[in-house]
Design a protein around this motif. Structure first.
Motif, mmCIF file in Angstrom:
data_model
loop_
_atom_site.group_PDB
_atom_site.id
_atom_site.type_symbol
_atom_site.label_atom_id
_atom_site.label_comp_id
_atom_site.label_asym_id
_atom_site.label_seq_id
_atom_site.Cartn_x
_atom_site.Cartn_y
_atom_site.Cartn_z
ATOM 1 N N GLU A 116 0.848 -1.202 0.000
ATOM 2 C CA GLU A 116 0.000 0.000 0.000
ATOM 3 C C GLU A 116 0.880 1.246 0.000
ATOM 4 O OE1 GLU A 116 -3.397 0.110 -0.149
ATOM 5 O OE2 GLU A 116 -3.203 -2.049 -0.444
ATOM 6 N N VAL A 117 0.390 2.302 -0.629
ATOM 7 C CA VAL A 117 1.111 3.575 -0.547
ATOM 8 C C VAL A 117 0.153 4.664 -0.089
ATOM 9 C CG1 VAL A 117 2.849 3.082 -2.317
ATOM 10 C CG2 VAL A 117 0.664 4.076 -2.980
ATOM 11 N N ASP A 118 0.701 5.653 0.591
ATOM 12 C CA ASP A 118 -0.100 6.788 1.024
ATOM 13 C C ASP A 118 0.174 7.935 0.055
ATOM 14 O OD1 ASP A 118 -1.400 8.831 2.177
ATOM 15 O OD2 ASP A 118 -0.243 8.848 4.038
ATOM 16 N N PHE A 119 -0.809 8.228 -0.795
ATOM 17 C CA PHE A 119 -0.628 9.242 -1.822
ATOM 18 C C PHE A 119 -0.402 10.644 -1.268
ATOM 19 C CE2 PHE A 119 -1.684 6.632 -5.486
ATOM 20 C CZ PHE A 119 -1.036 7.315 -6.496
ATOM 21 N N LYS A 120 -0.819 10.862 -0.043
ATOM 22 C CA LYS A 120 -0.775 12.226 0.508
ATOM 23 C C LYS A 120 0.591 12.890 0.337
ATOM 24 C CE LYS A 120 -4.870 13.311 1.797
ATOM 25 N NZ LYS A 120 -5.196 13.040 0.364
ATOM 26 N N ASN A 121 1.676 12.113 0.481
ATOM 27 C CA ASN A 121 3.015 12.696 0.387
ATOM 28 C C ASN A 121 3.699 12.481 -0.951
ATOM 29 O OD1 ASN A 121 3.071 13.678 3.063
ATOM 30 N ND2 ASN A 121 3.343 11.565 3.765
ATOM 31 N N ILE A 122 3.022 11.802 -1.858
ATOM 32 C CA ILE A 122 3.655 11.507 -3.145
ATOM 33 C C ILE A 122 3.626 12.745 -4.035
ATOM 34 C CG2 ILE A 122 3.439 10.166 -5.273
ATOM 35 C CD1 ILE A 122 2.486 7.831 -3.623
ATOM 36 N N PRO A 123 4.796 13.182 -4.521
ATOM 37 C CA PRO A 123 4.809 14.324 -5.443
ATOM 38 C C PRO A 123 4.066 13.958 -6.732
ATOM 39 C CG PRO A 123 7.035 13.801 -4.670
ATOM 40 C CD PRO A 123 6.156 12.661 -4.275
ATOM 41 N N VAL A 124 3.140 14.814 -7.145
ATOM 42 C CA VAL A 124 2.500 14.630 -8.440
ATOM 43 C C VAL A 124 2.993 15.763 -9.348
ATOM 44 C CG1 VAL A 124 0.346 14.453 -9.724
ATOM 45 C CG2 VAL A 124 0.481 13.536 -7.395
ATOM 46 N N CYS A 125 3.633 15.374 -10.451
ATOM 47 C CA CYS A 125 4.201 16.352 -11.384
ATOM 48 C C CYS A 125 3.198 16.543 -12.509
ATOM 49 C CB CYS A 125 5.518 15.842 -11.947
ATOM 50 S SG CYS A 125 6.696 15.438 -10.653
ATOM 51 N N ILE A 126 2.730 17.773 -12.688
ATOM 52 C CA ILE A 126 1.710 18.025 -13.699
ATOM 53 C C ILE A 126 2.215 18.973 -14.783
ATOM 54 C CG2 ILE A 126 -0.258 17.518 -12.186
ATOM 55 C CD1 ILE A 126 -0.608 20.567 -11.851
ATOM 56 N N GLU A 127 1.601 18.841 -15.961
ATOM 57 C CA GLU A 127 1.936 19.670 -17.115
ATOM 58 C C GLU A 127 0.698 19.666 -18.024
ATOM 59 O OE1 GLU A 127 5.136 18.029 -19.454
ATOM 60 O OE2 GLU A 127 5.322 19.806 -20.719
ATOM 61 N N ALA A 128 0.434 20.787 -18.701
ATOM 62 C CA ALA A 128 -0.690 20.805 -19.647
ATOM 63 C C ALA A 128 -0.373 21.778 -20.771
ATOM 64 C CB ALA A 128 -1.984 21.204 -18.948
ATOM 65 N N ASN A 129 -1.075 21.631 -21.903
ATOM 66 C CA ASN A 129 -0.800 22.523 -23.040
ATOM 67 C C ASN A 129 -1.683 23.765 -23.030
ATOM 68 O OD1 ASN A 129 -3.198 21.487 -23.914
ATOM 69 N ND2 ASN A 129 -2.439 20.701 -25.883
ATOM 70 N N ASN A 130 -2.475 23.962 -21.955
ATOM 71 C CA ASN A 130 -3.214 25.220 -21.785
ATOM 72 C C ASN A 130 -3.494 25.437 -20.308
ATOM 73 O OD1 ASN A 130 -6.202 24.451 -21.104
ATOM 74 N ND2 ASN A 130 -5.526 23.012 -22.715
ATOM 75 N N GLU A 131 -3.714 26.694 -19.942
ATOM 76 C CA GLU A 131 -3.844 27.089 -18.534
ATOM 77 C C GLU A 131 -5.039 26.423 -17.838
ATOM 78 O OE1 GLU A 131 -2.218 28.890 -16.142
ATOM 79 O OE2 GLU A 131 -0.577 28.708 -17.572
ATOM 80 N N ALA A 132 -6.171 26.353 -18.540
ATOM 81 C CA ALA A 132 -7.379 25.795 -17.928
ATOM 82 C C ALA A 132 -7.157 24.332 -17.539
ATOM 83 C CB ALA A 132 -8.558 25.917 -18.889
ATOM 84 N N ASP A 133 -6.481 23.597 -18.414
ATOM 85 C CA ASP A 133 -6.257 22.182 -18.122
ATOM 86 C C ASP A 133 -5.175 21.975 -17.066
ATOM 87 O OD1 ASP A 133 -8.278 21.045 -19.640
ATOM 88 O OD2 ASP A 133 -7.089 21.139 -21.485
ATOM 89 N N LEU A 134 -4.217 22.904 -17.002
ATOM 90 C CA LEU A 134 -3.235 22.825 -15.921
ATOM 91 C C LEU A 134 -3.956 22.978 -14.579
ATOM 92 C CD1 LEU A 134 -0.170 22.540 -15.392
ATOM 93 C CD2 LEU A 134 -0.062 25.030 -15.210
ATOM 94 N N LYS A 135 -4.920 23.895 -14.555
ATOM 95 C CA LYS A 135 -5.709 24.107 -13.335
ATOM 96 C C LYS A 135 -6.536 22.856 -13.008
ATOM 97 C CE LYS A 135 -8.318 27.750 -11.056
ATOM 98 N NZ LYS A 135 -9.496 26.882 -10.773
ATOM 99 N N LEU A 136 -7.105 22.256 -14.044
ATOM 100 C CA LEU A 136 -7.893 21.032 -13.845
ATOM 101 C C LEU A 136 -7.016 19.917 -13.257
ATOM 102 C CD1 LEU A 136 -10.548 19.433 -14.251
ATOM 103 C CD2 LEU A 136 -9.833 18.975 -16.609
ATOM 104 N N LEU A 137 -5.811 19.752 -13.803
ATOM 105 C CA LEU A 137 -4.911 18.709 -13.302
ATOM 106 C C LEU A 137 -4.438 19.020 -11.871
ATOM 107 C CD1 LEU A 137 -2.713 17.906 -16.444
ATOM 108 C CD2 LEU A 137 -4.536 16.500 -15.448
ATOM 109 N N GLU A 138 -4.306 20.311 -11.589
ATOM 110 C CA GLU A 138 -3.909 20.718 -10.245
ATOM 111 C C GLU A 138 -5.003 20.347 -9.232
ATOM 112 O OE1 GLU A 138 -2.180 24.654 -10.304
ATOM 113 O OE2 GLU A 138 -2.777 24.937 -8.200
ATOM 114 N N GLU A 139 -6.253 20.596 -9.616
ATOM 115 C CA GLU A 139 -7.372 20.205 -8.737
ATOM 116 C C GLU A 139 -7.416 18.692 -8.556
ATOM 117 O OE1 GLU A 139 -11.058 21.710 -10.350
ATOM 118 O OE2 GLU A 139 -10.206 23.739 -10.446
ATOM 119 N N MET A 140 -7.198 18.002 -9.644
ATOM 120 C CA MET A 140 -7.242 16.542 -9.626
ATOM 121 C C MET A 140 -6.120 15.983 -8.735
ATOM 122 S SD MET A 140 -7.301 14.297 -13.091
ATOM 123 C CE MET A 140 -6.361 12.785 -13.223
ATOM 124 N N ALA A 141 -4.921 16.528 -8.884
ATOM 125 C CA ALA A 141 -3.789 16.090 -8.049
ATOM 126 C C ALA A 141 -4.054 16.430 -6.583
ATOM 127 C CB ALA A 141 -2.496 16.744 -8.530
ATOM 128 N N GLY A 142 -4.658 17.605 -6.360
ATOM 129 C CA GLY A 142 -4.939 18.040 -4.991
ATOM 130 C C GLY A 142 -5.916 17.132 -4.261
#
Lengths: 253, 253
Positions: A116-142
């Motif tokens: 098992e892993v605890d995702f809370k401390n796992i770094p999630v590295c995000i990237e997107a080709n537009n600002e709106a989707d970067l925000k979406l991925l940020e919410e998703m990672a959060g």
């Protein structure tokens, strides 16, 4: 509620699925895999399919598949209104260059089926080709982690190499340590406090400052007595790493 | 109450002194060092000296000095009624071959001045040239640790090599990881959860089973793209370790 279709059924997909099952604003609505048996685990909790023509519309298509499977899968999913993203450390966002909405969602961790892993401390590295989707991925990672980084494809490629050094190669050195213990009728347990302390130490000290041992001390008599105990393959590793430690720390001595 | 004279004032001596200050049945009654300044730390708590002719009688003379200083110090302490023991991983008990009572008291851990350690979990490897003194060292180790192992000089020499692999060399790979992060404007923090998980994983899984990454997958396109990002020294390490992983895991593939 945002919807995710998850592609893949391996370690990364499984751990992500578990993590998103606790999320508040994102939901995995379907899991695809090219082979049936690996879907067994998911079937009781979510719709599954092995048929790409059955993929449902969703906000995000998340490809947690092997690196080499990404381009082919992308081709078959094109075009789509969903944000398409992969979870690979070593694959550029350019693999989705035809898509108007593209991203990367790379959790930087080593995943094993049995652990098992605890995702809370796992770094999630995000990237997107537009600002709106970067925000979406940020919410998703959060939703699953408190540790989110904006990382470009170029940085991520280097990060992936760094991860090979500090995880895959480190684990191989543990394997050599275990082998040496086994050959000398010593329990591997005896090395574990040292292994944990070595890892924990560098959360406080810079690893360069934390370096100890015969190589940095240039203790040639110890180095030679060690080499005598090793097989040719171990000797090669010992010599290459000893030399590198001495090159790095040369100026200090 | 058993009495200890501690020789040395470096990292190992300092951490042992702290640990024994809490012991019930053993007491450090004097600390010797060949140079004065390093004794400052000890002077407020215990008698100190830089003069070997001033060493007091005691039950145990514990030599926590550099490997190369052990033979010379032993010569000057001969003969004595005390049990003479050193704390070195790489030195045989034979260094005390003239002594009727001789032993080894080797705490298997990486010690830094600036970092506290909890001795309770540190393996202490003991050895003696007679049963009574082995029992004495066992009692002494039991005062500070719950993790005591009888280890012969030959086993200890191999254990020391294993420790170089899983600690000194591992720390060097952390240093390379940190360097790669620095060059790509990434915080080293991003790798720390991975580093800790990689270390903790092998307390549950055999490291051979825990191996992941492009080397074991024989993912040649990833390996080649990684090599392009590295300097010649890093390339050498990458190639040697990748080759070793593939040799070890060759039969499975």
């Amino acid at each position: 509620m945002k919807s995710i279709v998850l592609f893949g059924a391996g370690n990364v997909a499984t751990h992500l699925f578990k993590a998103f099952s606790l999320a508040k604003n994102f939901e995995v609505v379907q899991v695809y895999n090219h082979k049936e048996p690996a879907l067994d685990y998911f079937r009781k909790a979510v719709k599954t399919t092995t048929d790409l023509s059955q993929i449902v519309p969703a906000d995000i298509y998340l490809l947690a598949v092997k690196d080499e499977a990404i381009p082919g899968l992308a081709k078959k999913l094109f075009p789509t209104n969903a944000l398409i993203a992969h979870t690979s450390g070593g694959t550029s966002i350019d693999v989705f260059r035809n898509f108007s909405r593209a991203g990367v969602f790379y959790p930087l961790q080593t995943f094993s089926k049995t652990r098992e892993v605890d995702f809370k401390n796992i770094p999630v590295c995000i990237e997107a080709n537009n600002e709106a989707d970067l925000k979406l991925l940020e919410e998703m990672a959060g939703e699953i982690s408190g540790n989110i980084f904006n990382v470009s494809s170029e940085q991520r490629r280097s990060l992936h190499v760094a991860a090979v050094f500090v995880s895959n190669f480190v684990n191989y050195l543990y394997t050599e340590g275990e082998e040496i213990c086994r050959q000398n009728n010593l329990p591997f347990d005896i090395l574990q406090p040292l292994i944990l302390e070595t890892a924990e130490k560098i959360t406080r000290l810079n690893p360069k400052e934390a370096q100890t041992g015969p190589a940095i001390r240039r203790d040639q008599s110890v180095i030679e007595s060690h080499l005598q105990l090793l097989n040719p393959e171990q000797q090669k590793i010992y010599q290459v790493l000893t030399q590198s430690i001495q090159n790095l720390h040369g100026k200090k001595l």
